[in-house]
Design a protein around this motif. Sequence first.
Motif, PDB file in Angstrom:
ATOM      1  N   ASN A 119     -20.428 -34.092  12.866  1.00 21.01           N
ATOM      2  CA  ASN A 119     -19.438 -33.187  13.444  1.00 21.01           C
ATOM      3  C   ASN A 119     -18.134 -33.938  13.686  1.00 21.01           C
ATOM      4  N   LEU A 120     -17.042 -33.446  13.100  1.00 16.85           N
ATOM      5  CA  LEU A 120     -15.754 -34.131  13.161  1.00 16.85           C
ATOM      6  C   LEU A 120     -14.853 -33.664  14.300  1.00 16.85           C
ATOM      7  N   GLY A 121     -15.368 -32.841  15.197  1.00 12.23           N
ATOM      8  CA  GLY A 121     -14.616 -32.548  16.407  1.00 12.23           C
ATOM      9  C   GLY A 121     -13.993 -31.173  16.488  1.00 12.23           C
ATOM     10  N   ASP A 122     -13.474 -30.892  17.668  1.00 14.37           N
ATOM     11  CA  ASP A 122     -12.983 -29.577  18.068  1.00 14.37           C
ATOM     12  C   ASP A 122     -14.099 -28.538  17.984  1.00 14.37           C
ATOM     13  N   VAL A 123     -15.158 -28.845  18.707  1.00 14.94           N
ATOM     14  CA  VAL A 123     -16.266 -27.898  18.853  1.00 14.94           C
ATOM     15  C   VAL A 123     -15.805 -26.680  19.636  1.00 14.94           C
ATOM     16  N   VAL A 124     -14.876 -26.899  20.575  1.00  9.10           N
ATOM     17  CA  VAL A 124     -14.442 -25.820  21.467  1.00  9.10           C
ATOM     18  C   VAL A 124     -12.938 -25.588  21.333  1.00  9.10           C
ATOM     19  N   GLN A 165     -14.172 -41.232  20.494  1.00  7.42           N
ATOM     20  CA  GLN A 165     -13.000 -41.088  19.639  1.00  7.42           C
ATOM     21  C   GLN A 165     -13.307 -41.699  18.279  1.00  7.42           C
ATOM     22  N   GLY A 166     -12.825 -41.073  17.201  1.00  7.01           N
ATOM     23  CA  GLY A 166     -12.987 -41.651  15.879  1.00  7.01           C
ATOM     24  C   GLY A 166     -11.968 -42.745  15.627  1.00  7.01           C
ATOM     25  N   PRO A 167     -12.080 -43.452  14.514  1.00 10.41           N
ATOM     26  CA  PRO A 167     -13.139 -43.255  13.520  1.00 10.41           C
ATOM     27  C   PRO A 167     -14.448 -43.947  13.896  1.00 10.41           C
ATOM     28  N   ILE A 168     -15.550 -43.351  13.429  1.00  8.62           N
ATOM     29  CA  ILE A 168     -16.868 -43.949  13.545  1.00  8.62           C
ATOM     30  C   ILE A 168     -17.244 -44.518  12.178  1.00  8.62           C
ATOM     31  N   ASP A 169     -17.517 -45.808  12.125  1.00  6.18           N
ATOM     32  CA  ASP A 169     -17.942 -46.469  10.896  1.00  6.18           C
ATOM     33  C   ASP A 169     -19.453 -46.304  10.770  1.00  6.18           C
ATOM     34  N   LEU A 170     -19.895 -45.499   9.809  1.00  5.50           N
ATOM     35  CA  LEU A 170     -21.327 -45.207   9.710  1.00  5.50           C
ATOM     36  C   LEU A 170     -22.138 -46.381   9.187  1.00  5.50           C
ATOM     37  N   ALA A 180     -22.884 -47.947  12.434  1.00  2.32           N
ATOM     38  CA  ALA A 180     -23.651 -47.068  13.318  1.00  2.32           C
ATOM     39  C   ALA A 180     -25.018 -46.704  12.763  1.00  2.32           C
ATOM     40  N   ALA A 181     -25.119 -46.613  11.429  1.00  4.12           N
ATOM     41  CA  ALA A 181     -26.373 -46.111  10.858  1.00  4.12           C
ATOM     42  C   ALA A 181     -26.738 -46.742   9.519  1.00  4.12           C
ATOM     43  N   GLY A 182     -26.003 -47.758   9.101  1.00  2.63           N
ATOM     44  CA  GLY A 182     -26.322 -48.411   7.845  1.00  2.63           C
ATOM     45  C   GLY A 182     -25.933 -47.614   6.610  1.00  2.63           C
ATOM     46  N   ILE A 183     -25.028 -46.631   6.779  1.00  2.00           N
ATOM     47  CA  ILE A 183     -24.563 -45.823   5.643  1.00  2.00           C
ATOM     48  C   ILE A 183     -23.242 -46.413   5.169  1.00  2.00           C
ATOM     49  N   ALA A 184     -23.282 -47.139   4.090  1.00  4.06           N
ATOM     50  CA  ALA A 184     -22.128 -47.920   3.656  1.00  4.06           C
ATOM     51  C   ALA A 184     -21.005 -47.033   3.130  1.00  4.06           C
ATOM     52  N   GLY A 185     -19.761 -47.430   3.442  1.00  2.00           N
ATOM     53  CA  GLY A 185     -18.597 -46.807   2.831  1.00  2.00           C
ATOM     54  C   GLY A 185     -18.211 -45.462   3.370  1.00  2.00           C
ATOM     55  N   VAL A 186     -18.709 -45.084   4.551  1.00  2.00           N
ATOM     56  CA  VAL A 186     -18.411 -43.764   5.110  1.00  2.00           C
ATOM     57  C   VAL A 186     -17.955 -43.920   6.556  1.00  2.00           C
ATOM     58  N   SER A 187     -16.885 -43.211   6.908  1.00  2.00           N
ATOM     59  CA  SER A 187     -16.458 -43.149   8.305  1.00  2.00           C
ATOM     60  C   SER A 187     -16.077 -41.719   8.655  1.00  2.00           C
ATOM     61  N   LEU A 188     -16.051 -41.439   9.951  1.00  2.00           N
ATOM     62  CA  LEU A 188     -15.805 -40.098  10.468  1.00  2.00           C
ATOM     63  C   LEU A 188     -14.639 -40.140  11.447  1.00  2.00           C
ATOM     64  N   ALA A 189     -13.715 -39.191  11.320  1.00  2.00           N
ATOM     65  CA  ALA A 189     -12.579 -39.092  12.230  1.00  2.00           C
ATOM     66  C   ALA A 189     -12.251 -37.625  12.434  1.00  2.00           C
ATOM     67  N   HIS A 190     -11.400 -37.352  13.429  1.00  2.00           N
ATOM     68  CA  HIS A 190     -10.933 -35.981  13.609  1.00  2.00           C
ATOM     69  C   HIS A 190      -9.613 -35.794  12.881  1.00  2.00           C
ATOM     70  N   GLY A 191      -8.564 -36.422  13.361  1.00  2.00           N
ATOM     71  CA  GLY A 191      -7.309 -36.454  12.624  1.00  2.00           C
ATOM     72  C   GLY A 191      -7.280 -37.674  11.731  1.00  2.00           C
ATOM     73  N   ILE A 247     -15.111 -43.407   1.754  1.00  2.00           N
ATOM     74  CA  ILE A 247     -14.975 -41.985   2.097  1.00  2.00           C
ATOM     75  C   ILE A 247     -14.759 -41.870   3.602  1.00  2.00           C
ATOM     76  N   THR A 248     -13.659 -41.262   3.987  1.00  2.00           N
ATOM     77  CA  THR A 248     -13.423 -40.928   5.385  1.00  2.00           C
ATOM     78  C   THR A 248     -13.350 -39.418   5.506  1.00  2.00           C
ATOM     79  N   PHE A 249     -14.258 -38.865   6.290  1.00  2.00           N
ATOM     80  CA  PHE A 249     -14.254 -37.426   6.533  1.00  2.00           C
ATOM     81  C   PHE A 249     -13.350 -37.143   7.731  1.00  2.00           C
ATOM     82  N   ILE A 250     -12.436 -36.183   7.556  1.00  6.99           N
ATOM     83  CA  ILE A 250     -11.460 -35.843   8.589  1.00  6.99           C
ATOM     84  C   ILE A 250     -11.400 -34.328   8.770  1.00  6.99           C
ATOM     85  N   GLY A 251     -10.843 -33.905   9.894  1.00  4.73           N
ATOM     86  CA  GLY A 251     -10.619 -32.480  10.139  1.00  4.73           C
ATOM     87  C   GLY A 251      -9.200 -32.245  10.610  1.00  4.73           C
ATOM     88  N   HIS A 252      -9.055 -31.461  11.680  1.00  7.30           N
ATOM     89  CA  HIS A 252      -7.817 -31.295  12.431  1.00  7.30           C
ATOM     90  C   HIS A 252      -6.826 -30.306  11.811  1.00  7.30           C
TER      91      HIS A 252
END
Length: 253
Positions: free
Chosen positions: A31-36, A102-107, A110-121, A146-151
Amino acid sequence: MRALILSDIHANLEALNAVLEAAAPFDALWNLGDVVGYGASPNETIALMREKAQFNVRGNHDRVCCGLTSALGFNPVARAAANWTREAMTQENREWLAAVPQGPIDLEKAAGIAGVSLAHGSPLNEDQYILTMRDAWAPLQQSTAITFIGHTHLQGGFSQKAHDWHEVRPRYKSRDEADTWALPIPPGTRHLINPGSVGQPRDHDWRAAFAIYDTEAAEIIYHRVPYDVTAAQGRILLAGLPERLAERLRSGR
């Protein structure tokens, strides 16, 4: 692994339920944020993310609605929704939302998933919108593969390999039914991927947006799915939230 990528749910329970049903089966939910914010079901959408998401990144509306920062920087409609949301949320959900990182989260860390991070903006600034190639240039230079973003509430993204730069915009055959569009992930490329907004799209497509990252197929599948807009609009109006928040759901902007 099939990871479901969600962003900008904005308390739209009808859209979120439609997405979860359409996306199944999946192995992980990020989940990349702004749930509410904006919508009328903050407690219900938070409950689903608390139950189902392996990773959550805070969004700017999450930050304001739980009281970490002021709503004074929002426009009047967003401010009214944020103030309503803060009062409507349970204390437990406010505390959970305030603790979302707060992002980014380096996966990889955090979880051993190489090359992926998560951010909102932007991964360089959580409040920055990435709307153009100019906006994307610096984040792509410094990001993981790969960086997944939203915003932005705009489904698509940006890709770069050496001197080749591309803007990504899914091309759908339908404007009313469920539809998908796949983006291959070749080796050596960098991507900023926006799954679009679940609960309040702004790309002139009213359907709920999300993405699936298939690591074995090395592709990202963008999705649009219809949902019960009328019910979501009714919740907003019954809650006494600004009418504009209900109207915009039908037009997707």
